[in-house]
Motif scaffolding. Structure first.
Motif, PDB file in Angstrom:
ATOM      1  N   PRO A  99       0.883  -1.259  -0.243  1.00  0.00           N
ATOM      2  CA  PRO A  99       0.207   0.107   0.152  1.00  0.00           C
ATOM      3  C   PRO A  99       0.943   1.152  -0.223  1.00  0.00           C
ATOM      4  O   PRO A  99       1.311   1.024   1.221  1.00  0.00           O
ATOM      5  N   ILE A 100       0.161   1.904  -0.708  1.00  0.00           N
ATOM      6  CA  ILE A 100       1.243   3.387  -0.683  1.00  0.00           C
ATOM      7  C   ILE A 100       1.288   4.327  -0.420  1.00  0.00           C
ATOM      8  O   ILE A 100       2.408   5.071   0.227  1.00  0.00           O
ATOM      9  N   ARG A 101       0.224   3.553   0.989  1.00  0.00           N
ATOM     10  CA  ARG A 101       0.431   5.216   2.394  1.00  0.00           C
ATOM     11  C   ARG A 101       1.283   4.406   3.410  1.00  0.00           C
ATOM     12  O   ARG A 101       2.316   4.801   4.298  1.00  0.00           O
ATOM     13  N   PHE A 102       2.176   3.272   2.853  1.00  0.00           N
ATOM     14  CA  PHE A 102       3.172   3.097   3.559  1.00  0.00           C
ATOM     15  C   PHE A 102       4.714   3.190   2.521  1.00  0.00           C
ATOM     16  O   PHE A 102       5.578   3.216   3.248  1.00  0.00           O
ATOM     17  N   GLY A 103       4.487   2.966   1.507  1.00  0.00           N
ATOM     18  CA  GLY A 103       5.439   2.654   0.541  1.00  0.00           C
ATOM     19  C   GLY A 103       6.231   3.974   0.738  1.00  0.00           C
ATOM     20  O   GLY A 103       7.544   4.453   0.769  1.00  0.00           O
ATOM     21  N   LYS A 104       5.325   4.658   0.582  1.00  0.00           N
ATOM     22  CA  LYS A 104       5.906   6.796   0.368  1.00  0.00           C
ATOM     23  C   LYS A 104       7.342   6.921   1.746  1.00  0.00           C
ATOM     24  O   LYS A 104       8.313   7.405   1.905  1.00  0.00           O
ATOM     25  N   PRO A 105       6.371   6.184   2.875  1.00  0.00           N
ATOM     26  CA  PRO A 105       7.328   6.977   4.757  1.00  0.00           C
ATOM     27  C   PRO A 105       8.316   5.943   4.322  1.00  0.00           C
ATOM     28  O   PRO A 105       9.157   5.524   5.008  1.00  0.00           O
ATOM     29  N   GLY A 108       9.713   5.306  -0.400  1.00  0.00           N
ATOM     30  CA  GLY A 108      10.122   7.190  -0.883  1.00  0.00           C
ATOM     31  C   GLY A 108      11.544   7.057   0.297  1.00  0.00           C
ATOM     32  O   GLY A 108      11.646   8.839  -0.146  1.00  0.00           O
ATOM     33  N   THR A 109      11.501   7.127   1.562  1.00  0.00           N
ATOM     34  CA  THR A 109      12.586   8.034   2.431  1.00  0.00           C
ATOM     35  C   THR A 109      13.671   7.444   2.836  1.00  0.00           C
ATOM     36  O   THR A 109      14.806   8.087   3.283  1.00  0.00           O
ATOM     37  N   VAL A 110      13.739   5.724   3.241  1.00  0.00           N
ATOM     38  CA  VAL A 110      15.026   5.274   3.972  1.00  0.00           C
ATOM     39  C   VAL A 110      15.584   5.304   3.651  1.00  0.00           C
ATOM     40  O   VAL A 110      17.305   5.256   4.011  1.00  0.00           O
ATOM     41  N   PRO A 111      15.651   4.893   1.599  1.00  0.00           N
ATOM     42  CA  PRO A 111      16.586   5.018   1.145  1.00  0.00           C
ATOM     43  C   PRO A 111      17.904   6.594   1.440  1.00  0.00           C
ATOM     44  O   PRO A 111      18.991   5.965   1.444  1.00  0.00           O
ATOM     45  N   VAL A 112      16.760   7.268   1.205  1.00  0.00           N
ATOM     46  CA  VAL A 112      17.485   8.706   1.054  1.00  0.00           C
ATOM     47  C   VAL A 112      18.311   9.085   2.662  1.00  0.00           C
ATOM     48  O   VAL A 112      19.428   9.624   2.776  1.00  0.00           O
ATOM     49  N   THR A 113      17.554   8.665   3.995  1.00  0.00           N
ATOM     50  CA  THR A 113      18.019   8.848   5.230  1.00  0.00           C
ATOM     51  C   THR A 113      19.383   7.907   4.842  1.00  0.00           C
ATOM     52  O   THR A 113      20.222   8.407   5.773  1.00  0.00           O
ATOM     53  N   MET A 114      19.355   6.552   4.277  1.00  0.00           N
ATOM     54  CA  MET A 114      20.351   5.536   4.921  1.00  0.00           C
ATOM     55  C   MET A 114      21.344   6.615   3.868  1.00  0.00           C
ATOM     56  O   MET A 114      23.163   6.440   4.858  1.00  0.00           O
ATOM     57  N   LEU A 115      21.588   6.489   2.573  1.00  0.00           N
ATOM     58  CA  LEU A 115      22.870   7.201   1.990  1.00  0.00           C
ATOM     59  C   LEU A 115      23.485   8.750   3.459  1.00  0.00           C
ATOM     60  O   LEU A 115      24.380   8.674   3.546  1.00  0.00           O
ATOM     61  N   ARG A 116      22.398   9.349   4.140  1.00  0.00           N
ATOM     62  CA  ARG A 116      22.426  10.784   4.603  1.00  0.00           C
ATOM     63  C   ARG A 116      23.262  10.437   5.719  1.00  0.00           C
ATOM     64  O   ARG A 116      24.493  10.854   6.232  1.00  0.00           O
ATOM     65  N   TYR A 117      23.027   9.478   6.313  1.00  0.00           N
ATOM     66  CA  TYR A 117      22.782   8.642   7.951  1.00  0.00           C
ATOM     67  C   TYR A 117      24.637   8.429   7.878  1.00  0.00           C
ATOM     68  O   TYR A 117      25.582   8.844   8.370  1.00  0.00           O
ATOM     69  N   TYR A 118      24.946   7.243   6.706  1.00  0.00           N
ATOM     70  CA  TYR A 118      26.785   6.489   6.726  1.00  0.00           C
ATOM     71  C   TYR A 118      27.333   7.907   5.943  1.00  0.00           C
ATOM     72  O   TYR A 118      28.455   7.551   6.492  1.00  0.00           O
ATOM     73  N   ALA A 119      26.698   8.720   5.039  1.00  0.00           N
ATOM     74  CA  ALA A 119      28.311   9.729   4.379  1.00  0.00           C
ATOM     75  C   ALA A 119      28.443  10.768   5.590  1.00  0.00           C
ATOM     76  O   ALA A 119      29.085  11.120   5.738  1.00  0.00           O
ATOM     77  N   GLU A 120      27.348  10.855   7.190  1.00  0.00           N
ATOM     78  CA  GLU A 120      27.699  11.355   7.773  1.00  0.00           C
ATOM     79  C   GLU A 120      28.628  10.488   9.073  1.00  0.00           C
ATOM     80  O   GLU A 120      29.657  10.887   9.471  1.00  0.00           O
ATOM     81  N   LEU A 121      27.988   9.219   9.331  1.00  0.00           N
ATOM     82  CA  LEU A 121      29.291   8.263  10.480  1.00  0.00           C
ATOM     83  C   LEU A 121      30.903   8.554   9.487  1.00  0.00           C
ATOM     84  O   LEU A 121      31.660   8.329  10.686  1.00  0.00           O
TER      85      LEU A 121
END
Ligand code: NAD
Length: 481
Positions: A99-105, A108-121
């Motif tokens: 369901p897209i209501r779960f797909g979006k958060p 659609g979001t976690v990949p970006v969060t992961m890249l930014r988190y590990y770029a910082e770490l």
């Protein structure tokens, strides 16, 4: 209109595949063709590994860059994913029924969060430190990137699970060959488009879809690959671990689960039941960590079964692309057949279905299955022991807290879990006694800053958090005078 790709993303370029074979992607909700991609075979895996190897071995390349320089590229990559996020989510939901209501958060979001988190770490954690030697002189202890990583991903959260691997691996200085699942190839090609637009150096990330097990198995056994990161079924994980064991190749395995929700006798069911949905049926039960065994106190068993059944009965089934849908179709006809086989087995073994058990009325197309609750189930029955990977819950009675923990631990798996209580301290004390890789009290929200993984048949090693970065590094000690 279908989305069709003619080439594979290898060595930083769109490359002609080695064969004419193709993988077709279908809508889980309508069974219509959505698009197709080339089916990568062993020759394409060889080309991708060679490109990743060249990128990693380059004496001035990715692995040797200062962390800040790699982080800047990962930031660019994240920005390119953001611009494709809506299309990414749409492709994932259309293919696997999420369901897209779960797909979006999530997707659609976690990949970006992961890249930014590990770029910082990677910029914060020292990759080298000098320690006073216990014997004589000093020792430089270095955390070096492990090398070329083969990343193999399933279809249930194809983006999130890909970036649980890609983000820490690239941040650490590794290069990656990623093989998506054949059910979710169209979203994987968007990763390639984003990587190309972000100008990742050639060969740092390569994406090769393959059908069946051949391409993945070839990647695992490839002598040019230094580490395997796998998410998928326990059976496939065991086969991969055997190969990696023979080759002495490091491997992280995120596998199946059959987690337990322990509803304690003091739980306020009006608070528990609405939150139990996310912990037990999210994505039609096609989530590895969810609690599909509901352990209920014998004294309140009927009350729990009734409240849970009412909640499940009210779930809105529909088109995954409709924002009001909470239960979409399962990912494939084969997956539905497996789930229906388990429902039949549950009935044959004496389980009582209180809600669901069939296909929902009014859905003639699409791989829909009704969310189903089994009562009067014993922890030894098939539906309580085996991972169904569908919207099927088993409610199992327990006598007291000790019995609840015993039954929670009486499983071949140990991935997630939850404890529900009005006394958080009591819940945390019980959570500590459950044999599992992660567990929530009064809910389950995965913390991407904390290690995630399984015990027993649920896997080996951890993703996420600093521990998830360490999985792509190896230590080297340089003894200095
Ligand atoms: P699967 O094991 O059939 O396939 C997963 C991936 O591995 C696919 O890309 C597939 O092509 C590839 N593959 C299969 N056999 C292989 C082999 N022998 N060698 C190399 N590659 C191989 O799993 P699936 O049906 O796609 O996904 C569902 C499973 O994944 C469930 O068991 C679920 O619990 C598990 N899962 C685990 C986690 C976790 O974090 N622990 C997360 C999501 C899903």
């Amino acid at each position: 209109m279908t989305v069709d790709y003619g080439s594979l993303y290898i060595g930083g370029a769109w490359t002609r595949p080695s064969s004419e074979q193709r993988i077709e992607a279908y809508s889980a909700a309508t069974e219509e063709l959505l698009g197709s991609v080339p089916a990568g075979g062993p020759a394409d895996i060889d080309a991708a590994v060679a490109a990743a190897r060249r990128a990693f071995d380059d004496p001035n390349g990715w692995a040797t860059w200062e962390p800040a320089r790699r982080a800047a590229v990962l930031e660019r990559f994240a920005a390119e994913l953001v611009t494709r996020s809506a299309e990414m989510v749409r492709r994932v939901s259309a293919q696997n029924g999420m369901p897209i209501r779960f797909g979006k958060p999530v997707e659609g979001t976690v990949p970006v969060t992961m890249l930014r988190y590990y770029a910082e770490l990677i910029q914060q954690l020292p990759t080298s430190e000098v320690r006073r030697s216990l014997v004589v002189g000093n020792t430089e202890v270095r955390r070096e990137p492990l090398g070329v990583v083969g990343a193999i991903v399933p279809w249930n959260f194809p983006q999130t699970l890909a970036f649980f691997k890609i983000a820490p691996a690239l941040a650490a200085g590794c290069t990656v060959v990623m093989k998506p699942s054949s059910e979710t190839v169209l979203d994987a090609m968007l990763i390639a488009e984003a990587a190309a637009a972000a100008e990742l150096p050639a060969g740092v990330l390569n994406i090769v879809p393959g059908s069946g097990r051949t391409a993945g198995a070839h990647l695992v056994a490839h002598p040019g690959v230094d580490k395997i990161a796998f998410t998928g079924s326990t059976d496939a994980g065991r086969a991969i671990a055997e190969t990696c064991g023979r080759l002495l190749k490091p491997v992280t395995l995120e596998l199946g689960g059959k987690s337990a929700a322990l509803i304690l006798d003091d739980a306020d069911l009006s608070a528990v039941i609405p939150n139990l949905f996310a912990a037990s049926l999210m994505n039609q039960g096609q989530s590895c960590y969810i609690c599909t065994r509901i352990l209920a106190p014998r004294s309140r068993y009927g009350e729990v079964v009734d409240a849970l059944s009412d909640m499940v009965r009210a779930l809105r089934i529909g088109d995954p692309l409709d924002r009001s849908t909470v239960i979409g179709p399962v990912a494939s006809a084969g997956q539905r057949e497996i789930i229906e086989g388990y429902i039949a087995k549950g009935k044959a073994e004496g389980g009582r279905i209180t809600v669901g058990g069939g296909r929902p009325a009014g859905f003639d197309r699409g791989w829909f299955v009704e969310p189903t609750v089994f009562a009067d189930v014993d922890n030894n029955s098939t539906v309580a022991r085996e991972e169904i990977f569908g919207p099927v819950l088993a409610v199992i009675p327990f006598d007291d807290d000790a019995d609840a923990v015993r039954q929670a631990n009486d499983s071949p798996y140990g991935l997630g879990g939850t404890v529900w209580t009005s006394d958080v301290e009591r819940g945390a004390a019980l959570a500590r006694r459950v044999q599992t890789g992660s567990i929530g009290v009064n809910g389950y929200t995965m913390d991407h800053g904390a290690p995630f993984g399984g015990v027993k048949d649920s896997g080996l090693g951890r993703e996420l958090g600093p521990e998830g970065l360490a999985a792509y590094q190896q230590y080297k000690s340089i003894y200095l005078p």
